[in-house]
Design an enzyme around this catalytic site. Structure first.
Site, PDB file in Angstrom:
ATOM      1  N   GLY A  63       0.779  -1.310  -0.181  1.00  0.00           N
ATOM      2  CA  GLY A  63      -0.006   0.060   0.087  1.00  0.00           C
ATOM      3  C   GLY A  63       0.750   1.189   0.084  1.00  0.00           C
ATOM      4  O   GLY A  63       0.627   2.320  -0.676  1.00  0.00           O
ATOM      5  N   LEU A  64       1.854   1.319   0.907  1.00  0.00           N
ATOM      6  CA  LEU A  64       2.917   2.602   0.936  1.00  0.00           C
ATOM      7  C   LEU A  64       3.371   2.711  -0.333  1.00  0.00           C
ATOM      8  O   LEU A  64       3.642   4.038  -1.011  1.00  0.00           O
ATOM      9  CB  LEU A  64       3.571   2.199   2.167  1.00  0.00           C
ATOM     10  CG  LEU A  64       4.186   3.715   2.821  1.00  0.00           C
ATOM     11  CD1 LEU A  64       3.157   4.501   3.323  1.00  0.00           C
ATOM     12  CD2 LEU A  64       5.060   3.341   3.914  1.00  0.00           C
ATOM     13  N   LYS A 115       9.684   3.002  11.957  1.00  0.00           N
ATOM     14  CA  LYS A 115       8.886   3.367  13.301  1.00  0.00           C
ATOM     15  C   LYS A 115       9.690   3.121  14.605  1.00  0.00           C
ATOM     16  O   LYS A 115       9.633   3.950  15.400  1.00  0.00           O
ATOM     17  CB  LYS A 115       7.593   2.781  12.993  1.00  0.00           C
ATOM     18  CG  LYS A 115       6.533   3.111  11.992  1.00  0.00           C
ATOM     19  CD  LYS A 115       5.194   2.239  12.042  1.00  0.00           C
ATOM     20  CE  LYS A 115       4.510   2.615  10.930  1.00  0.00           C
ATOM     21  NZ  LYS A 115       2.949   1.803  11.183  1.00  0.00           N
ATOM     22  N   ALA A 117       1.009  -4.929   5.710  1.00  0.00           N
ATOM     23  CA  ALA A 117       2.225  -4.698   6.717  1.00  0.00           C
ATOM     24  C   ALA A 117       2.316  -3.627   7.355  1.00  0.00           C
ATOM     25  O   ALA A 117       2.662  -3.770   8.624  1.00  0.00           O
ATOM     26  CB  ALA A 117       3.567  -4.651   5.523  1.00  0.00           C
ATOM     27  N   GLU A 165       2.449  -4.155  11.774  1.00  0.00           N
ATOM     28  CA  GLU A 165       3.365  -3.447  12.579  1.00  0.00           C
ATOM     29  C   GLU A 165       2.496  -2.726  13.664  1.00  0.00           C
ATOM     30  O   GLU A 165       3.231  -2.540  14.713  1.00  0.00           O
ATOM     31  CB  GLU A 165       4.276  -2.385  11.945  1.00  0.00           C
ATOM     32  CG  GLU A 165       5.144  -2.997  10.866  1.00  0.00           C
ATOM     33  CD  GLU A 165       6.079  -1.569  10.187  1.00  0.00           C
ATOM     34  OE1 GLU A 165       6.882  -1.216  11.041  1.00  0.00           O
ATOM     35  OE2 GLU A 165       6.102  -1.481   8.806  1.00  0.00           O
ATOM     36  N   HIS A 205       2.464  -3.380  18.073  1.00  0.00           N
ATOM     37  CA  HIS A 205       2.624  -2.417  19.282  1.00  0.00           C
ATOM     38  C   HIS A 205       1.570  -2.679  20.370  1.00  0.00           C
ATOM     39  O   HIS A 205       1.720  -1.900  21.580  1.00  0.00           O
ATOM     40  CB  HIS A 205       2.130  -1.162  18.889  1.00  0.00           C
ATOM     41  CG  HIS A 205       3.465  -0.251  18.098  1.00  0.00           C
ATOM     42  ND1 HIS A 205       4.911   0.059  18.887  1.00  0.00           N
ATOM     43  CD2 HIS A 205       3.820  -0.371  16.802  1.00  0.00           C
ATOM     44  CE1 HIS A 205       5.746   0.348  17.760  1.00  0.00           C
ATOM     45  NE2 HIS A 205       5.080   0.273  16.565  1.00  0.00           N
TER      46      HIS A 205
END
Length: 327
Positions: A13-14, A120, A186, A190, A194
């Site tokens: 997507g990014l 990140k 993805a 991520e 968290h």
């Protein structure tokens, strides 16, 4: 500055959003792309739709006729065979060591140019910081943490801090709206890493079905608090404040494009007159995660290319320099 030849590593997507952004730019030309199974290169410029069709229908941009190559070592092969000024690493950093392993390939190949990531996690960035001297010796200009947060908001906090004699707190709060989580598999994994009760390894190992089940349980909402985000390390390295004064959290809605809350950074400090105040920098709700991440990354990529041309190499973060606007 001549037109910059740009590559994108990762075409989820990014990566696809980054490709769309480059179609409107005159100063940068998208010529290279790699995914897990292959790569494509066209010195005259790649077409977004053709790459997307190949990726979605055949599983890889490497299936593109004439300009694509299927390969299990796609990044290495692309980087070694074709000239590119700089790469945006639109890659999922799962596990934490992944980005470092990619950078290692560039160093070992003797490649020279500019690399930019939207990393990140603090622990992942610490791995790259250990490679600073090697990057400098290799002639690579590397800019890390150059997305939205870390990145755009970290840079804003660095500027906002100048009003104060001492920084008491930097609080980043983000809202992300995604109409379909599968377009950002993805990134969502991520984020899951968290959440309380999950590790990076567990999130990476989750199947799409397991992710979908978790999202069903939360009505598509991921609430994240006290995240391990590299904003803390970047601001500490920049001399703004100790990392324990930085906090990052937010809400991700995986079923609606509208942001569940406005993304902002608040910088609280004491002025030289002894007054306590807070600066707040808020992103417009209409700007998407992709716009804020990719736009920032290319701004830093342009800045990195200017450094490269001056003969400077090594590693910097988004809190160290200002990005340049890409026309």
């Amino acid at each position: 500055m001549a037109t910059m030849k740009i590559g994108i590593l990762g075409f989820g997507g990014l990566g696809q959003a980054a490709a769309h952004i480059l179609t409107s730019k005159q100063e940068m030309e998208w010529v290279a792309v790699a995914d897990q199974k292959g790569f494509a290169y066209d010195e005259t410029g790649l077409e977004v739709k053709a790459c997307q069709d190949s990726y979605r229908q055949q599983g890889s941009v490497g299936s593109l006729e004439n300009i694509g190559t299927l390969s299990s070592t796609s990044i290495r092969d692309l980087m070694r065979q074709y000239p590119v000024d700089g790469y945006f690493l639109a890659l999922p950093n799962l596990p934490n060591t992944f980005m470092g392993s990619v950078v290692r390939e560039f160093i070992d190949a003797g490649w020279q140019g500019v690399l930019v990531d939207a990393l990140k996690r603090t622990s992942a960035m610490e791995i790259l910081l250990d490679m600073r001297e090697e990057l400098q010796a290799a002639g690579i200009t590397y800019l890390t943490g150059c997305g939205a947060t870390p990145g755009l908001l970290t840079a804003a906090a660095t500027v906002a801090a100048q009003s104060y004699a001492e920084i008491h707190a930097v609080n980043v709060t983000f809202g992300v709206g995604i109409a379909n989580w599968e377009a950002y598999r993805a990134t969502i994994r991520e984020d899951i890493a968290h959440m309380p009760g999950y590790t990076v390894e567990q999130a990476k190992a989750m199947t799409d079905e397991e992710v979908a089940k978790l999202l069903d349980q939360t009505d598509g909402i991921l609430k994240l608090e006290n995240m391990e985000h590299a904003d803390d390390l970047m601001l500490e390295l920049a001399g703004i404040c100790p990392r324990d004064r930085v906090s990052v959290g937010g809400v991700v809605d995986t079923r609606n494009a509208k942001k569940p809350l406005s993304t902002n950074v608040q910088v609280t400090g004491r002025t030289f007159e002894g007054k306590i105040s807070t600066h707040t920098f808020t992103l417009g709700d209409e700007t998407s995660m992709a716009a804020n991440v990719c736009g920032t990354a290319f701004g830093y990529l342009k800045a990195g290319l200017e450094f490269q041309q001056r003969g400077w190499s090594g590693l910097l973060t988004a809190a160290d320099i200002m990005p340049k606007f890409v026309h």
